[in-house]
Design an enzyme around this catalytic site. Structure first.
Site, mmCIF file in Angstrom:
data_model
loop_
_atom_site.group_PDB
_atom_site.id
_atom_site.type_symbol
_atom_site.label_atom_id
_atom_site.label_comp_id
_atom_site.label_asym_id
_atom_site.label_seq_id
_atom_site.Cartn_x
_atom_site.Cartn_y
_atom_site.Cartn_z
ATOM 1 C CB ALA A 17 -0.909 0.001 1.223
ATOM 2 C CE LYS A 18 5.923 0.717 -3.315
ATOM 3 N NZ LYS A 18 5.178 -0.425 -3.873
ATOM 4 N NE ARG A 19 -3.129 3.411 1.557
ATOM 5 C CZ ARG A 19 -3.303 2.951 0.316
ATOM 6 N NH1 ARG A 19 -2.332 3.004 -0.582
ATOM 7 N NH2 ARG A 19 -4.477 2.454 -0.052
ATOM 8 C CG ASP A 46 3.850 1.885 -6.115
ATOM 9 O OD1 ASP A 46 4.752 1.409 -6.840
ATOM 10 O OD2 ASP A 46 3.397 1.298 -5.126
#
Lengths: 272, 272
Positions: free
Chosen positions: A96-98, B100
């Site tokens: 998710a790369k939150r 991303d």
């Protein structure tokens, strides 16, 4: 998944899983060209993936963006995918790369790691532009939960940020590794705070003190093989080559999907 | 919202909106303590917010994390909130801080900016740890869409990353501003690529060449007033003081919520 295994640390569960099934993290990337290649809609694609891999690989990595692109419908499906995979005993790393601060970061931690959350996964990827300390609400969930922090990526634009230096001349990619290492230092065995390290980075940070898992995207179609992975992280524990399209291109046939994952697990068996 | 206004650039739509309604960006942060204070569940809270502000303020900022914490149910509601606000003519900035690379970043851009997406908003916040160039799939959507890039934040952990320096000794906070300025350079009027700049940062980047919107969280309860905002960005176009809890604490009474937003718009009227 039994209540007992839920109480073990993520690092321990990951090590047990890779001993049983191999180190490869299978990426679930339902992007449009793959849906077209399989001749399926999103739901059937995800169900086929679950049929192929649930209980058969150590860890899978759903790419949240490809579900989010379908809005709430995508999230309904993602909830089902995560739950079905976890019930089979396969670990789920939500890619998710939150990243946010304070109560907002706490809300992301609740979404992806919280007990009772419909999206609860075993681990989540996070992004540190707001400072490593901003990730504390995720880390504070404790070592039963995995957190993978972006450190150094293979895309050509990455070094612009990741090779910037702190007042001591240390690159941010190294700073992130060092911060993760500090959290893992007290762990019994493999720690639960990992990094994301592109498998084709030209200049890798020193990983010798990390003592945490290393997720390595960029294996397979995107360029790295066992030699590259050995060079970057050979001999270190918890290395997870992440393979998505080079496995998924074998689909939608379930036997061929499983064979493709097994082949990668054999190629990377030296990591265990 | 008419088809005509949809075709205008985000920068132009934002300027028109702030002339009509004032510069304040009202944050929609349904975190648990607020739900408790209002005595409401998530759905009723969101509906009350829409009743209070749809068509009455220039721009609102739903904090995606507080919806994501409720999984697919939260996204169903977020779709409705975004659509109801946009139909009223109020601009929606999705505070998602996504980031991303490649086709994955493209999927996030589709989710938040894509025509036909159930989550389509007027603008989205993004995080640049993977390099400014990694954000290209969002920027490539064109100036009809707003993109706000994290530059410099007020949280104490932020400078660890944001004040790291590139090989020329330039801080990343400045590098991000410069990259955004380069995209906005050719714009007719206010550009559509903005930054996120904490209203209480001790050392701000030079914004004189940005020519894009400046979202300033940290106004109100968290500490900054008109003097601080004037000092950081007085005289620049497109400055958006972001206020959430200091407005929401006036709820759930709709008249009091509107009055609180109007008071902040009066305090910051010097920005127009």
């Amino acid at each position: 998944m039994t209540a007992g295994s839920d109480r073990a640390t993520f690092g321990k569960r990951l090590q047990d899983a890779t001993v049983a099934h191999g180190p490869v993290c299978v990426g679930l990337d339902p992007h449009t060209p793959l849906l077209e290649a399989w001749g399926m809609g999103l739901e059937e694609f995800a169900a086929t993936f679950v049929d192929a891999f649930a209980g058969r690989v150590s860890i899978v990595k759903p790419q949240v963006a490809f579900f989010e692109a379908h809005g709430a419908r995508g999230y309904v499906l993602l909830e089902w995918v995560i739950s079905a995979l976890r019930e089979s005993g396969t670990l789920v790393l939500a890619d998710a790369k939150r990243g946010d601060i304070g109560s907002t970061m706490a809300a992301y931690a609740q979404a992806w790691l919280g007990d009772g959350s419909s999206l609860q996964s075993d681990a989540v990827t996070v992004s540190p532009y707001l400072g490593f300390g901003s990730l504390e609400p995720a880390l504070a969930r404790g070592p039963e939960h995995g957190v993978f922090v972006l450190a150094s990526t293979s895309n050509p634009e990455g070094p612009q940020i990741q090779h910037a230096t702190d007042p001591n001349g240390r690159r941010l990619s190294q700073l992130i590794v060092d911060e993760c290492a500090a959290v893992n230092a007290g762990a019994d065995g493999l720690g639960s705070v990992g990094i994301v390290l592109g498998a084709t980075v030209a200049e890798a940070p020193d990983l010798s003190q990390l003592k945490g898992p290393i997720l390595m995207p960029g294996v397979g179609a995107q360029g790295a093989g066992p030699d590259e992975v050995r060079k970057l992280a050979g001999g270190l524990p918890g290395v997870l080559p992440a393979v998505s399209r080079d496995i998924l291109k074998a689909g939608p046939d379930i036997a061929r999907l499983r064979a493709a994952a097994e082949k990668f697990n054999e190629d990377f068996a030296f990591l265990n």
